[in-house]
Scaffold this motif. Structure first.
Motif, mmCIF file in Angstrom:
data_model
loop_
_atom_site.group_PDB
_atom_site.id
_atom_site.type_symbol
_atom_site.label_atom_id
_atom_site.label_comp_id
_atom_site.label_asym_id
_atom_site.label_seq_id
_atom_site.Cartn_x
_atom_site.Cartn_y
_atom_site.Cartn_z
ATOM 1 N N THR A 1 84.964 42.062 88.044
ATOM 2 C CA THR A 1 84.920 43.502 88.564
ATOM 3 C C THR A 1 86.449 43.653 89.254
ATOM 4 O OG1 THR A 1 83.114 42.753 89.566
ATOM 5 C CG2 THR A 1 84.222 44.500 90.569
ATOM 6 N N ALA A 2 87.085 42.675 89.226
ATOM 7 C CA ALA A 2 88.531 42.830 89.871
ATOM 8 C C ALA A 2 89.291 43.123 88.329
ATOM 9 C CB ALA A 2 88.940 42.189 91.076
ATOM 10 N N ALA A 3 89.129 42.806 87.083
ATOM 11 C CA ALA A 3 89.409 42.665 85.840
ATOM 12 C C ALA A 3 89.844 43.865 85.823
ATOM 13 C CB ALA A 3 89.369 41.715 84.895
ATOM 14 N N VAL A 4 88.339 44.335 86.007
ATOM 15 C CA VAL A 4 87.871 45.735 85.342
ATOM 16 C C VAL A 4 88.795 46.933 86.228
ATOM 17 C CG1 VAL A 4 85.911 47.367 84.859
ATOM 18 C CG2 VAL A 4 85.677 44.837 84.207
ATOM 19 N N ALA A 5 88.938 46.819 87.234
ATOM 20 C CA ALA A 5 89.331 47.434 87.809
ATOM 21 C C ALA A 5 90.989 47.791 87.579
ATOM 22 C CB ALA A 5 89.354 47.323 89.275
ATOM 23 N N VAL A 6 91.108 46.664 87.078
ATOM 24 C CA VAL A 6 93.346 46.753 86.724
ATOM 25 C C VAL A 6 93.410 47.059 84.914
ATOM 26 C CG1 VAL A 6 95.012 44.717 86.289
ATOM 27 C CG2 VAL A 6 93.508 44.697 88.809
ATOM 28 N N LEU A 7 92.010 47.245 84.040
ATOM 29 C CA LEU A 7 92.181 46.565 83.149
ATOM 30 C C LEU A 7 91.612 48.334 82.557
ATOM 31 C CD1 LEU A 7 91.633 43.556 81.866
ATOM 32 C CD2 LEU A 7 93.482 43.937 81.763
ATOM 33 N N THR B 1 81.507 34.623 92.582
ATOM 34 C CA THR B 1 83.240 34.244 92.988
ATOM 35 C C THR B 1 83.594 34.919 91.090
ATOM 36 O OG1 THR B 1 83.899 32.528 93.724
ATOM 37 C CG2 THR B 1 85.448 33.193 92.936
ATOM 38 N N GLY B 2 82.326 34.404 90.710
ATOM 39 C CA GLY B 2 83.067 35.455 89.051
ATOM 40 C C GLY B 2 82.619 36.569 88.876
ATOM 41 N N LEU B 3 81.837 36.883 89.737
ATOM 42 C CA LEU B 3 81.917 38.395 89.353
ATOM 43 C C LEU B 3 82.908 39.642 89.953
ATOM 44 C CD1 LEU B 3 77.932 38.754 90.402
ATOM 45 C CD2 LEU B 3 78.237 39.860 88.305
ATOM 46 N N VAL B 4 82.884 38.686 91.533
ATOM 47 C CA VAL B 4 83.954 39.535 92.200
ATOM 48 C C VAL B 4 85.416 39.594 91.454
ATOM 49 C CG1 VAL B 4 85.461 39.455 94.066
ATOM 50 C CG2 VAL B 4 83.342 39.631 94.675
#
Length: 111
Positions: free
Chosen positions: A32-38, A26-29
């Motif tokens: 990854t989502a945070a990096v994609a947004v930021l 869950t932390g990995l996903v």
């Protein structure tokens, strides 16, 4: 994310890996989502990486390695098919890379 998660789980003792597997994945996903947004233009950069590396690794290199290893033992038809796949792969790499780089350049200059 499965290969990354499996590598990280191997670093933990078996009991803890089984216990914290859900949290780790869950932390990995989420990261990854945070990096994609930021990160700006994340999708375009991923398109570039996918177009260049994915086609190279999945189409071009296997045929080149096959021809290099087997060499003179291949039939004419096998060589033709391998060369055709290599040419299609190179065209896909060039088209995909051009498209993604053009998208990145257009996005940078539009802002």
């Amino acid at each position: 994310m499965t290969p990354v998660a499996l590598c990280l789980e191997e670093l933990l003792p078996y009991e803890k890996a089984m216990k914290y597997s859900t949290f780790l994945r869950t932390g990995l996903v989420m990261s990854t989502a945070a990096v994609a947004v930021l990160v700006p233009y994340f999708g375009l950069v991923m398109a570039f990486i996918g177009a260049f590396l994915s086609m190279t690794v999945s189409l071009i290199l296997p045929c080149l390695c096959y021809l290099s290893i087997v060499g003179d033992k291949t039939t004419i038809m096998q060589r033709i098919v391998c060369v055709f796949i290599i040419v299609v792969g190179v065209v896909c790499v060039i088209a995909g890379t051009y498209s993604s780089v053009a998208g990145i350049i257009q996005s940078v200059f539009d802002t």
